[in-house]
Motif scaffolding. Structure first.
Motif, mmCIF file in Angstrom:
data_model
loop_
_atom_site.group_PDB
_atom_site.id
_atom_site.type_symbol
_atom_site.label_atom_id
_atom_site.label_comp_id
_atom_site.label_asym_id
_atom_site.label_seq_id
_atom_site.Cartn_x
_atom_site.Cartn_y
_atom_site.Cartn_z
ATOM 1 N N PHE A 178 24.911 -18.198 3.242
ATOM 2 C CA PHE A 178 24.618 -19.231 2.242
ATOM 3 C C PHE A 178 23.907 -18.591 1.057
ATOM 4 C CE2 PHE A 178 22.271 -23.189 0.890
ATOM 5 C CZ PHE A 178 23.394 -23.971 0.649
ATOM 6 N N LEU A 179 23.948 -19.283 -0.076
ATOM 7 C CA LEU A 179 23.210 -18.800 -1.243
ATOM 8 C C LEU A 179 21.701 -18.948 -1.035
ATOM 9 C CD1 LEU A 179 22.218 -21.666 -2.631
ATOM 10 C CD2 LEU A 179 24.550 -21.665 -3.518
ATOM 11 N N LEU A 236 18.325 -19.783 15.883
ATOM 12 C CA LEU A 236 18.322 -18.791 14.806
ATOM 13 C C LEU A 236 17.647 -17.509 15.286
ATOM 14 C CD1 LEU A 236 18.906 -18.216 11.787
ATOM 15 C CD2 LEU A 236 16.633 -19.141 11.282
ATOM 16 N N GLU A 237 18.291 -16.365 14.999
ATOM 17 C CA GLU A 237 17.738 -15.077 15.406
ATOM 18 C C GLU A 237 17.225 -14.255 14.230
ATOM 19 O OE1 GLU A 237 19.942 -13.996 19.562
ATOM 20 O OE2 GLU A 237 20.979 -13.377 17.734
ATOM 21 N N ALA A 238 17.928 -14.299 13.094
ATOM 22 C CA ALA A 238 17.520 -13.480 11.946
ATOM 23 C C ALA A 238 18.063 -14.085 10.661
ATOM 24 C CB ALA A 238 18.021 -12.043 12.092
ATOM 25 N N VAL A 239 17.403 -13.748 9.553
ATOM 26 C CA VAL A 239 17.885 -14.127 8.223
ATOM 27 C C VAL A 239 17.939 -12.852 7.385
ATOM 28 C CG1 VAL A 239 17.579 -15.600 6.206
ATOM 29 C CG2 VAL A 239 16.736 -16.370 8.435
ATOM 30 N N TYR A 287 15.321 -10.723 4.238
ATOM 31 C CA TYR A 287 15.302 -11.861 3.325
ATOM 32 C C TYR A 287 13.953 -11.963 2.624
ATOM 33 C CZ TYR A 287 15.014 -16.646 1.664
ATOM 34 O OH TYR A 287 14.809 -17.752 0.885
ATOM 35 N N GLU A 288 13.994 -12.055 1.298
ATOM 36 C CA GLU A 288 12.807 -12.299 0.484
ATOM 37 C C GLU A 288 13.045 -13.580 -0.301
ATOM 38 O OE1 GLU A 288 12.022 -8.963 -1.996
ATOM 39 O OE2 GLU A 288 11.857 -7.546 -0.322
ATOM 40 N N ALA A 289 12.153 -14.532 -0.130
ATOM 41 C CA ALA A 289 12.370 -15.881 -0.653
ATOM 42 C C ALA A 289 12.699 -15.908 -2.141
ATOM 43 C CB ALA A 289 11.148 -16.748 -0.368
ATOM 44 N N MET A 337 21.068 -16.043 1.761
ATOM 45 C CA MET A 337 20.404 -16.320 3.039
ATOM 46 C C MET A 337 21.525 -16.254 4.084
ATOM 47 S SD MET A 337 17.576 -19.373 2.472
ATOM 48 C CE MET A 337 18.794 -20.663 2.216
ATOM 49 N N ILE A 338 21.582 -15.150 4.798
ATOM 50 C CA ILE A 338 22.632 -14.968 5.805
ATOM 51 C C ILE A 338 22.002 -15.168 7.167
ATOM 52 C CG2 ILE A 338 24.452 -13.477 6.677
ATOM 53 C CD1 ILE A 338 24.312 -11.935 4.031
#
Length: 244
Positions: free
Chosen positions: A143-144, A217-220, A229-231, A237-238
């Motif tokens: 996702f974006l 959920l395991e990882a982003v 992932y950095e906000a 956002m995978i």
């Protein structure tokens, strides 16, 4: 008048998004295979497969692939590709799949999510992912990243593709990123107009929806380059996870 995605993912979509290449899909699939840890020959569902770039790359890598999409135009393009006979192609709405399940992995790629107005409709998609997976089966939802989209939004751009002028306007409105596309042929004819709309879900809301669908959920990841992932900075956002 149909939903925007029924109108937008037709023949003209192939012009607007012609720049997406099969080589890039192969590189992304190599990374996905590592995340999914799948044995050779495992059954994989590419949910919203579009013109089949990732389905074909997964099949090349030795998996038994089913590609599902609502757009007959994109499926026709997928079926015309070299190696397409190795994939089972099915036309369906992603909320109601005509399949029994039994997949070791389900992938939903390149922001093929967030198309509906109601959160419950998005959760239906995640519940279908759950239903399609065997217990212990893995999923990827690519996702974006809303913060990145908002910060780097290009309000307007114009480009050419052969005989076609492509005019794209983008805005953030009512919790969505919206795009209006006008295609004009230099040889004449009426302009063709399309609209795209994706609901902007921040990380925590996406976590809630994944949990509501019974998935874990395991990882982003922030990209296919294995970035954490950095906000504020990640492009994507995978989400990777499992059906318990």
């Amino acid at each position: 008048m149909g939903e925007w995605y029924e109108d937008s993912f037709g023949e003209d979509y192939l012009i607007v998004y012609r720049h997406r290449d099969f080589g890039g899909a192969r590189r992304e699939v190599e990374k996905m295979i590592g995340w999914l840890e799948l044995p050779q020959g495992a059954k994989v569902l590419d949910l919203c497969c579009g013109m089949g770039r990732h389905s074909l790359a997964l099949a090349e890598a030795g998996y038994e692939v089913t590609g599902v999409d609502l757009s007959e135009a994109l499926l026709r393009e997928a079926r015309a590709q070299a190696g397409a006979e190795a994939v089972t192609w099915i036309r369906s709405d992603m909320r109601r799949l005509p399949l029994e399940g039994g997949f070791a992995a389900v992938v939903n790629l390149f922001t093929s999510f967030g198309y509906f107005e109601e959160d419950e409709e998005q959760i239906k998609v995640l519940r279908e992912i759950h239903r399609m997976l065997v217990p212990g089966g893995k999923f990827i939802v690519d996702f974006l990243n809303p913060a990145h989209v908002i910060r780097h939004l290009v309000p307007h751009s114009v480009r050419e593709d052969g005989d076609t002028l492509i005019d794209e306007s983008r805005r953030i409105e009512d919790g969505y990123v919206k795009k209006d596309i006008i295609l004009t042929s230099k040889s004449g004819g009426a302009p063709r107009k399309y609209h795209e709309r994706v609901k902007l879900y921040p990380l925590e809301k996406f976590r809630e929806m994944i949990a509501a669908a019974g998935l874990q959920l395991e990882a982003v990841h922030g990209s296919y380059e294995e970035d954490e992932y950095e906000a504020e900075n990640s492009r994507r956002m995978i989400f990777t996870g499992v059906r318990p």
